[in-house]
Design a protein around this motif. Structure first.
Motif, short mmCIF file in Angstrom:
data_model
loop_
_atom_site.label_atom_id
_atom_site.label_comp_id
_atom_site.label_asym_id
_atom_site.label_seq_id
_atom_site.Cartn_x
_atom_site.Cartn_y
_atom_site.Cartn_z
N GLY A 41 0.81 -1.21 0.00
CA GLY A 41 0.00 0.00 0.00
C GLY A 41 0.84 1.26 0.00
N GLU A 42 0.15 2.36 -0.01
CA GLU A 42 0.82 3.66 0.00
C GLU A 42 1.60 3.81 1.31
OE1 GLU A 42 -0.67 8.22 0.59
OE2 GLU A 42 -2.08 6.81 -0.30
N PRO A 43 2.86 4.20 1.23
CA PRO A 43 3.64 4.37 2.47
C PRO A 43 3.08 5.49 3.32
CG PRO A 43 5.06 4.35 0.52
CD PRO A 43 3.66 4.47 0.04
N TYR A 44 3.11 5.26 4.61
CA TYR A 44 2.56 6.27 5.51
C TYR A 44 3.38 6.25 6.80
CZ TYR A 44 -0.92 9.19 7.81
OH TYR A 44 -1.55 10.23 8.45
N ALA A 45 4.22 7.25 6.98
CA ALA A 45 5.12 7.22 8.13
C ALA A 45 4.84 8.35 9.10
CB ALA A 45 6.57 7.30 7.66
N ILE A 46 4.92 8.01 10.36
CA ILE A 46 4.88 9.01 11.42
C ILE A 46 6.12 8.81 12.27
CG2 ILE A 46 3.64 9.87 13.46
CD1 ILE A 46 1.08 8.71 12.31
N MET A 47 6.88 9.89 12.46
CA MET A 47 8.03 9.80 13.35
C MET A 47 7.58 10.25 14.74
SD MET A 47 10.32 8.74 11.45
CE MET A 47 10.13 8.33 9.73
N MET A 48 7.81 9.39 15.68
CA MET A 48 7.42 9.75 17.04
C MET A 48 8.26 10.94 17.53
SD MET A 48 7.64 7.41 20.47
CE MET A 48 6.52 6.16 19.84
N PRO A 49 7.63 11.97 18.04
CA PRO A 49 8.44 13.02 18.64
C PRO A 49 9.19 12.41 19.82
CG PRO A 49 6.16 13.74 18.41
CD PRO A 49 6.20 12.26 18.12
N PRO A 50 10.51 12.36 19.75
CA PRO A 50 11.24 11.61 20.77
C PRO A 50 11.18 12.30 22.14
CG PRO A 50 12.76 12.79 19.35
CD PRO A 50 11.40 12.99 18.77
N PRO A 51 10.64 11.63 23.12
CA PRO A 51 10.59 12.25 24.45
C PRO A 51 12.00 12.41 25.02
CG PRO A 51 9.73 10.00 24.52
CD PRO A 51 9.96 10.32 23.10
N ASN A 52 12.18 13.47 25.78
CA ASN A 52 13.49 13.77 26.37
C ASN A 52 13.83 12.80 27.50
OD1 ASN A 52 13.74 15.92 24.70
ND2 ASN A 52 13.33 17.46 26.26
N VAL A 53 15.09 12.44 27.56
CA VAL A 53 15.52 11.54 28.63
C VAL A 53 15.72 12.28 29.95
CG1 VAL A 53 16.58 9.86 27.10
CG2 VAL A 53 17.94 11.75 27.99
N THR A 54 15.28 13.52 29.99
CA THR A 54 15.36 14.28 31.25
C THR A 54 14.46 13.71 32.33
OG1 THR A 54 13.77 15.71 30.18
CG2 THR A 54 15.98 16.56 30.41
N GLY A 55 13.44 13.00 31.91
CA GLY A 55 12.50 12.47 32.90
C GLY A 55 11.77 11.29 32.30
N ILE A 56 10.59 11.02 32.81
CA ILE A 56 9.81 9.94 32.22
C ILE A 56 8.50 10.51 31.69
CG2 ILE A 56 10.88 8.16 33.64
CD1 ILE A 56 8.39 8.29 35.43
N LEU A 57 7.72 9.68 31.03
CA LEU A 57 6.52 10.19 30.36
C LEU A 57 5.51 10.73 31.37
CD1 LEU A 57 5.72 7.68 27.50
CD2 LEU A 57 7.44 9.47 27.62
N GLY A 79 -4.95 -0.18 4.97
CA GLY A 79 -4.10 -0.83 3.98
C GLY A 79 -2.85 -0.07 3.61
N LYS A 80 -2.58 1.02 4.34
CA LYS A 80 -1.34 1.75 4.05
C LYS A 80 -0.16 0.97 4.62
CE LYS A 80 -3.37 5.88 2.87
NZ LYS A 80 -3.79 6.92 3.77
N ARG A 81 1.01 1.23 4.06
CA ARG A 81 2.23 0.65 4.62
C ARG A 81 2.65 1.54 5.79
NH1 ARG A 81 6.82 -0.16 0.30
NH2 ARG A 81 5.18 0.63 -1.07
N ALA A 82 2.05 1.28 6.93
CA ALA A 82 2.13 2.23 8.04
C ALA A 82 3.35 1.99 8.92
CB ALA A 82 0.87 2.14 8.87
N LEU A 83 4.06 3.09 9.17
CA LEU A 83 5.24 3.02 10.03
C LEU A 83 5.17 4.10 11.09
CD1 LEU A 83 8.19 2.23 10.82
CD2 LEU A 83 8.96 3.81 9.05
N LEU A 84 5.18 3.66 12.33
CA LEU A 84 5.33 4.63 13.43
C LEU A 84 6.68 4.33 14.05
CD1 LEU A 84 4.47 6.77 15.42
CD2 LEU A 84 3.03 5.12 16.56
N LEU A 85 7.59 5.26 13.91
CA LEU A 85 8.97 4.99 14.32
C LEU A 85 9.26 5.60 15.69
CD1 LEU A 85 11.94 4.99 11.92
CD2 LEU A 85 12.22 5.89 14.21
N PRO A 86 9.62 4.73 16.64
CA PRO A 86 9.82 5.20 18.01
C PRO A 86 11.24 5.72 18.27
CG PRO A 86 10.07 2.83 17.96
CD PRO A 86 9.83 3.27 16.53
N GLY A 87 11.36 6.54 19.28
CA GLY A 87 12.69 7.01 19.63
C GLY A 87 12.69 7.91 20.85
N THR A 88 13.90 8.28 21.25
CA THR A 88 14.07 9.16 22.41
C THR A 88 15.13 10.21 22.09
OG1 THR A 88 15.60 7.51 23.27
CG2 THR A 88 13.39 7.53 24.22
#
Length: 853
Positions: A41-57, A79-88
């Motif tokens: 399917g159509e690529p669909y990406a969301i980059m997770m706004p990386p939370p700061n390691v200064t603290g916790i969520l 049916g999209k080629r969905a990507l949610l990319l995690p990070g910090t």
RNA sequence: GGGAAUGUAGCUCAGUUGGUUAGAGCGUCACAUUGACAUUGAGAAGGUCAGAGGUUCGACUCCUCUCAUUCCCACCA
């Protein structure tokens, strides 16, 4: 025996206990591979706004996670080629400031001195790692369906390589330069900060009006007399008649600094002749504005305040070593003694403070690294500012008003100081040739080498500074996809589809991502941005540790379930606006989730051999037709709203359908009708077997855990997360304008009438013979002044005759006439766009329909 | 100084093309109940949609002004 075994497989416990199923479901999702993008399917990406390691969520992160996850689950199901990319994010200054604060509180007065670079970095790294792992497990707990195989960290190897590459590229292109300029300096943090990292606070200050000497012709006003020891000019407006005669002259005054001051009188339009004395004492070393005047007019620059916040030797023996405030008092006393002070007055003024260290910022001239934003890019004929402006037109910002703010920010943007004197972060990848054992970083830019490692083993020293954390954050949308390598991910997913962030980091982050992406990839970083507001406590205050009003998301998810928390945050939250968080709402949505659970439970009890029905079944009663019609509308609405990222409205609609239309109305009516209509039970079952699975699918992006748990009891096949988004079945052309309210009123009326007419609850009504039904029909018709028919093909049709009052009827008639005359106007039909004309026609038809025409 | 947002029930908030009687949750008040669900159901009270003016047949919705609250940017030296 076998019967009970089957039924136990389907049977649901009496209440939904979120904490018992969530962890297990998350593991099942992850193991199934559903989080990774797949298909064609159509690529669909969301980059997770990386939370700061200064603290916790905190609770604000939960909102952000819920927004992203709801969006990505929806797109995945479509049916999209969905990507949610995690990070910090390593959050350079913020993290170091945080750790140092803790260390100081624990009795280490000067952590940098006491521990040294390597040791302190190790302490910070441990702190960061601990927070990081906590946060990653929190993200899992919140149900975020991100692809863990692509997990990124702004300080990991790949991201660091991207930073070095970008730095080198920008340096080679002449956009990164090392310059001696006035920067914002935090004495407490012993580091620079960018203009955006300042917090302006209002406070009282004294304005002193004085003359440099008895014969000096121009009086000067200032709130910082001590800096006047470093003045090198006096600026006036070119048209100011009072001072015009002096422009170009140079005066020598002795105010007690190391050397007598040579003050040149210059003319500049930046000076407001109406303010103060109409003349500005120019202190190029300790004011951004004055520094710009200095550059423009070629003035001298005398730093009288040092990095330690104390007066320098240049300030003269009387002042050297004093902190600024002491020097001020002393200088004012001297002015008084010399009778040079003309007046003192109290004003309130805004001062810049460091957002991380909290102290008042000193403007100091220093040699630092900068990104030039006004310089033309070779071959492209544009500056970075131009690129940012152009990109703004290509990116959809929700809500739109933030675009204005973005442009405003670009207009005010000055060269971006990217070097920081903290240790935690990406060390500036610049090496200087070591000339002797007492090596000092040279002032000239000769013999620089740029890379992560020096060209030879010996003889090179790395710049001790680190990069502004937003430099690496700016690369986030593409460094996470493997840039600078030309990876498949980059080819597939760039530019990314959607991004969400709080408005407070619009400038910090969004602007810099756009800058970096346009510069390096000539692409926008994302197509759409959703700006969310800040969550406040029930009193409207920001959540903060110092106010002790923070709420641990974990406590809430354990108590009410993650689904309830997510839904509570999404429903009733509009983009860009702050909202108050209150726990009652979470509890309410817990009730909702439980309601859905019990609806399913009831349905399964009624239909032991539950099978998912894919095609819209044929309705046999008004209730059937109504609920199918209502579901079809709901689904179309929800789909549309989710496409447009209007989460609140989608959630509210699903809520209403589930609780009111399905549970309170359809199932309640079904209870009555099932006692009356023998032969239609199968049809009713089919409708529930059709609607319930679709409803679960539609709710899944919002309440992934509960919907998946229920799905497990309905189907033995695939996981719900991997199901296709439902499509509203074809419903017949439904005439009439019944709203839920109208139908509800009718039902209530029928119930009342039934009891008044003493029609027994268990009286059987056979639709096919129509006999008792006629009574039923007659009752409805008499009560609601409507005609009711059941058509054979698809839907029952209720043609309601509107119960308009005479005045409303007249109003409508006038309205109809106004549209008719509008449509009769040839000017209008010719000039107006077709869509507008069609809309008018539709309005006309609607209005006529309301009058029953 | 420039810009923006918000002001809707006691509280927290929905309400996108202007259209029948302005909605929800919580809270309040009274009612019902025995097999899906007390984590329930049916209901009531509570609103000059900040105020004033304008456009319109019709304004919570569009325009202007005022008031209140909040925020952003710039900054006065």
């Amino acid at each position: 025996m076998s019967n009970s075994r089957i039924s136990s497989k389907k049977e649901l416990p009496k209440a939904y206990i979120a904490s018992e199923v969530e962890d297990e479901l998350y593991v099942r999702w992850e193991k199934s591979g559903a989080f990774a993008p797949h298909g064609t399917g159509e690529p669909y990406a969301i980059m997770m706004p990386p939370p700061n390691v200064t603290g916790i969520l905190h609770i604000g992160h939960v909102l952000e996670q819920a927004l992203m996850d709801t969006k990505i689950r929806f797109e995945r199901m479509r049916g999209k080629r969905a990507l949610l990319l995690p990070g910090t994010d390593h959050a350079a200054v913020a993290t170091q400031a945080r750790v140092e604060k803790d260390l100081i509180a624990a009795g280490h007065a000067n952590p940098r001195k006491e521990f040294g670079r390597d040791k302190l970095l190790e302490i910070i790294r441990k702190y960061a790692e601990k927070n990081k792992s906590t946060m990653l497990s929190q993200i899992r707990m919140l149900g975020t369906s991100c692809d863990w195989s692509r997990l990124a960290y702004t300080l990991d190897e790949k991201r660091s390589a991207a930073v070095v590459t970008m730095f080198k590229k920008m340096y080679d292109d002449g956009f990164i330069y090392r310059g001696y300029r006035v920067v914002n300096w935090s004495v407490v943090g012993q580091s620079t900060c960018s203009d955006d990292e300042l917090v302006h606070i209002e406070r009282k200050a004294t304005v002193y009006t004085f003359k440099y000497s008895k014969d000096f012709p121009i009086p000067i006003a200032t709130t910082r007399p001590e800096t006047k020891l470093g003045d090198t000019a006096v600026a006036v407006h070119p048209d100011d008649k009072r001072y015009k005669q002096y422009v170009g002259n140079t005066f020598t005054v002795d105010v007690g600094a190391a050397k007598p001051l040579l003050l040149k009188v210059i003319a500049d339009k930046a000076v407001d002749p109406k303010f103060g004395t109409g003349a500005v004492g120019v202190t190029p070393a300790h004011s951004m504005i004055d520094f710009e005047l200095q550059e423009k007019h070629g003035l001298e620059l005398i730093p009288v305040i040092g990095k330690d916040g104390k007066m320098t030797a240049e300030a003269g023996t009387a002042y050297a070593g004093l902190i600024a405030v002491e020097a001020r008092e002393k200088f004012v006393a001297w002015l008084k003694k010399e009778k040079l002070l003309i007046k003192e007055e109290e004003i309130s003024q805004n001062v810049a403070t460091s957002d991380r260290f909290g102290d008042v910022i000193e403007a100091l001239p220093m040699r630092q690294w900068f990104v030039a934003v006004q310089k033309e890019i070779p071959g492209r004929g544009k500056t970075l500012k131009d690129l940012m402006r152009e990109a703004g037109e290509k990116i959809e910002i929700q809500p739109e008003r933030y675009k204005k703010l973005y442009y405003q920010w670009i207009d005010n943007l000055r060269d971006w100081c990217i070097s920081r004197q903290v240790w935690w972060g990406h060390r500036i990848p610049v090496w200087y040739r070591e000339t002797n054992s007492k090596f000092q970083i040279p002032n000239s830019n000769a013999d620089l080498y740029i890379d992560s490692n020096p060209p030879e083993n010996n003889g090179w020293v790395q710049d001790p500074d680190t990069l502004d954390t937003w430099f690496s954050s700016g690369l986030w949308t593409f460094s996470t996809l493997g840039w600078p390598e030309k990876t498949d991910d980059l080819k597939t997913f760039y530019p990314t589809a959607w991004m969400t962030m709080g408005y407070e980091i619009l400038f910090f982050w969004m602007a810099r991502m756009i800058l970096m992406s346009e510069y390096a990839l000539k692409e926008i970083p994302f197509k759409q941005v959703y700006i969310h507001g800040i969550l406040r406590d029930s009193e409207g205050k920001k959540f903060s540790k110092s106010l002790r009003n923070t709420i641990d998301p974990l406590v809430l998810t354990k108590k009410y379930g993650t689904d309830a928390l997510r839904l509570a945050l999404l429903a009733g939250n509009t983009p860009g606006n702050d909202s108050s968080f209150n726990e009652e709402r979470v509890q309410h949505y817990q009730h909702f989730v439980n309601k859905l659970w019990n609806i399913s439970r009831y349905v399964l009890m009624q239909i032991p051999d539950f099978k998912i029905v894919l095609k819209a079944p044929k309705p046999s009663t008004i209730a059937d037709g109504w609920v199918l019609q209502q579901w079809s509308k709901t689904l179309a609405y929800v789909t549309n709203k989710l496409e447009r990222a209007e989460f609140s409205q989608a959630a509210t609609m699903l809520y209403t359908f589930t609780w009111e239309d399905l549970a309170d109305w359809y199932i309640e009516v079904a209870k009555i009708e099932s006692r009356q209509i023998i032969q239609e039970k199968k049809a009713k079952d089919a409708i529930l077997q059709y609607i319930l699975p679709q409803l679960l699918k539609a709710l899944h992006p919002f309440i992934p855990f509960a919907s998946e748990a229920i799905w497990g009891s309905l189907s033995s096949g695939e996981l719900l997360i991997s199901e296709q988004w439902p499509v509203a079945g074809k419903v017949g052309d439904v005439k009439g304008h019944d709203t839920f309210e109208e139908i509800k009123k009718k039902t209530t009326a029928i119930r009342q009438m039934r009891s008044e007419m003493k029609i027994p609850q268990h009286q059987k009504i056979d639709v096919k013979t129509g006999l008792p039904f006629v009574q039923y029909k007659a009752v409805v018709e008499s009560l609601t002044n409507s005609t009711m028919t059941i058509t054979d093909d698809v839907m029952p049709v209720v043609e309601a005759v509107s119960t308009l009052t005479d005045s409303k009827r007249k109003e409508l008639e006038v309205y109809i006439k106004s549209i008719e005359s509008k449509l009769a106007n040839k000017e209008f039909t010719k000039k107006a766009p077709k869509s507008v004309v069609d809309a008018e026609k539709k309005k006309l038809a609607d209005a006529r329909a309301k009058l029953g025409r």
